[in-house]
Design an enzyme around this catalytic site. Structure first.
Site, PDB file in Angstrom:
ATOM      1  N   ARG A  67     -53.600   0.202  35.178  1.00 58.04           N
ATOM      2  CA  ARG A  67     -52.536   0.415  34.182  1.00 58.04           C
ATOM      3  C   ARG A  67     -51.759  -0.874  33.964  1.00 58.04           C
ATOM      4  NH1 ARG A  67     -46.627  -0.121  34.273  1.00 58.04           N
ATOM      5  NH2 ARG A  67     -45.834   1.195  32.580  1.00 58.04           N
ATOM      6  N   VAL A  68     -51.474  -1.170  32.713  1.00 58.13           N
ATOM      7  CA  VAL A  68     -50.681  -2.342  32.344  1.00 58.13           C
ATOM      8  C   VAL A  68     -49.461  -1.879  31.564  1.00 58.13           C
ATOM      9  CG1 VAL A  68     -50.638  -4.508  31.048  1.00 58.13           C
ATOM     10  CG2 VAL A  68     -52.706  -3.832  32.292  1.00 58.13           C
ATOM     11  N   GLY A  69     -48.285  -2.330  31.958  1.00 63.57           N
ATOM     12  CA  GLY A  69     -47.053  -1.962  31.271  1.00 63.57           C
ATOM     13  C   GLY A  69     -46.614  -3.005  30.270  1.00 63.57           C
ATOM     14  N   ASP A  70     -45.325  -2.999  29.972  1.00 61.75           N
ATOM     15  CA  ASP A  70     -44.803  -3.877  28.926  1.00 61.75           C
ATOM     16  C   ASP A  70     -44.464  -5.280  29.403  1.00 61.75           C
ATOM     17  OD1 ASP A  70     -42.626  -2.617  30.419  1.00 61.75           O
ATOM     18  OD2 ASP A  70     -41.312  -3.687  29.047  1.00 61.75           O
ATOM     19  N   THR A 117     -38.360  -3.524  37.665  1.00 65.49           N
ATOM     20  CA  THR A 117     -38.859  -4.778  37.114  1.00 65.49           C
ATOM     21  C   THR A 117     -37.815  -5.841  37.400  1.00 65.49           C
ATOM     22  OG1 THR A 117     -39.816  -3.492  35.286  1.00 65.49           O
ATOM     23  CG2 THR A 117     -39.748  -5.864  34.992  1.00 65.49           C
ATOM     24  N   GLY A 139     -42.537   1.384  30.593  1.00 66.75           N
ATOM     25  CA  GLY A 139     -43.177   0.346  29.801  1.00 66.75           C
ATOM     26  C   GLY A 139     -43.932   0.821  28.589  1.00 66.75           C
ATOM     27  N   THR A 185     -36.659  -3.559  31.111  1.00 66.72           N
ATOM     28  CA  THR A 185     -37.009  -2.796  32.302  1.00 66.72           C
ATOM     29  C   THR A 185     -36.940  -1.309  31.974  1.00 66.72           C
ATOM     30  OG1 THR A 185     -36.308  -2.179  34.545  1.00 66.72           O
ATOM     31  CG2 THR A 185     -34.603  -3.047  33.098  1.00 66.72           C
ATOM     32  N   GLY A 186     -37.921  -0.566  32.451  1.00 69.06           N
ATOM     33  CA  GLY A 186     -37.949   0.867  32.181  1.00 69.06           C
ATOM     34  C   GLY A 186     -39.367   1.345  31.982  1.00 69.06           C
TER      35      GLY A 186
END
Length: 315
Positions: A203-206, A175, A229, A226-227
């Site tokens: 898919r949706v992350g943080d 990220t 999510g 970052t990581g």
């Protein structure tokens, strides 16, 4: 008033042996370019929001980071990009997820924030909004690089043979993000990503979730994470750090360290950059490395990929 700026290019940093010295030098040069772009805004009296957008755009345009050009590929071999930005002065925010054609998703998130409502758009609606705003649009394959194609092939093989758990952070995700404090004392945060390699379509992350991967609130802090999510969302990491400062009276360092420790308990890669109300900068991470950098009050640019931090001159 103290101006401050910090960035990250993801905790999915490659082992040093997997890139040449020239490639590492170029990655660090792009981090420095990002910092100088954001610092140029702040040093001229510009807003924290302008600064974080400028810094992230540079990283979106670099093949070295998992955002914009150089983003990860999903399981269908396509790019779906997420981004968000937040103004700590007003708590205004804009976010996009699963977009496919916006050259600089962070600029589209900024445009959406300025509109005011809605805060978050997804997929084709996000692309259509950016096109209507006159922003730069590209074909989806613009975002592809040879390294990301190899990452996808590697993850497909791991999926078949059952070794997904052994994948490196660099194979999986990454990220970019920026946090800033301007001369008026206002804070801002911005985050942009391609998600993780071989992710399910949709898919949706943080990164586009306000309070999870991105959060800014004047008087407390600005955070970009970052990581993995899914865990940043579960713990509402950005908001959690701000709450630990506001309600528990923790320092920025202690609050950020506590957040990373909670994530580390799940044995996932995690990192963040954050700026406090007074301009304090922290950049904790638990992986082998994290692309990161900041500018000290005297205008000196510092960048790092692994443990060692390099001072690379004036901003």
């Amino acid at each position: 008033m103290t101006i401050a700026l910090a960035i990250h290019g993801g905790c999915g940093t490659l082992p040093k042996s997997e890139m040449t010295d020239a490639e590492w030098a170029e990655a660090k040069a792009h981090l420095a370019k990002s910092l100088r772009a954001g610092w140029a805004v702040l040093s001229k009296g510009g807003s924290a929001v302008d600064a974080v957008e400028a810094a992230v755009v540079v990283m979106e345009d670099s093949a070295h980071f998992n955002a914009g050009h150089g983003a990860a590929l999903n399981a269908d071999g396509e790019h779906e990009l997420d981004a968000s930005i937040m103004d700590g002065a007003t708590l205004a925010a804009g976010a996009l997820c699963a977009v496919k054609r916006i050259r600089n998703p962070i600029t589209a998130a900024r445009a959406l924030m300025q509109r005011g409502d809605p805060l978050l758009l997804t997929g084709p609606a996000g692309d259509a909004f950016a096109q209507a705003e006159g922003l730069d649009m590209v074909a989806n394959d613009y975002f592809s690089t040879e390294r990301r194609r190899k990452n996808l092939a590697s993850m497909k093989i791991r999926e078949l043979v059952g070794t997904m758990a052994g994948a490196s952070e660099a194979e999986k995700h990454g990220t970019v993000g920026a946090v800033a404090r301007d001369r008026a004392g206002h804070l801002a945060a911005a985050t942009s990503t391609g998600g993780y390699t071989n992710k399910p379509p949709g898919r949706v992350g943080d990164s586009p979730i306000i309070g999870a991967g991105t959060y800014a609130r004047d008087g407390r802090c600005a955070v970009s994470g970052t990581g993995k999510g899914e865990y940043f969302i579960r713990y509402c990491v950005g908001h959690e750090i701000a709450s630990l400062i506001g309600y528990a009276g923790l320092s920025l360092q202690d609050a950020a360290d506590r957040a990373i420790a909670e994530l580390s308990a799940h044995r996932i890669g995690a990192g963040l950059v954050a700026i406090g109300a007074d301009g304090t900068i922290v950049a904790p991470y638990n992986s082998e490395g994290m692309y990161r950098g900041w500018v000290t009050p005297d205008g000196l640019v510092h960048v790092a990929t692994h443990a060692d931090v390099d001072m690379v001159g004036q901003a």
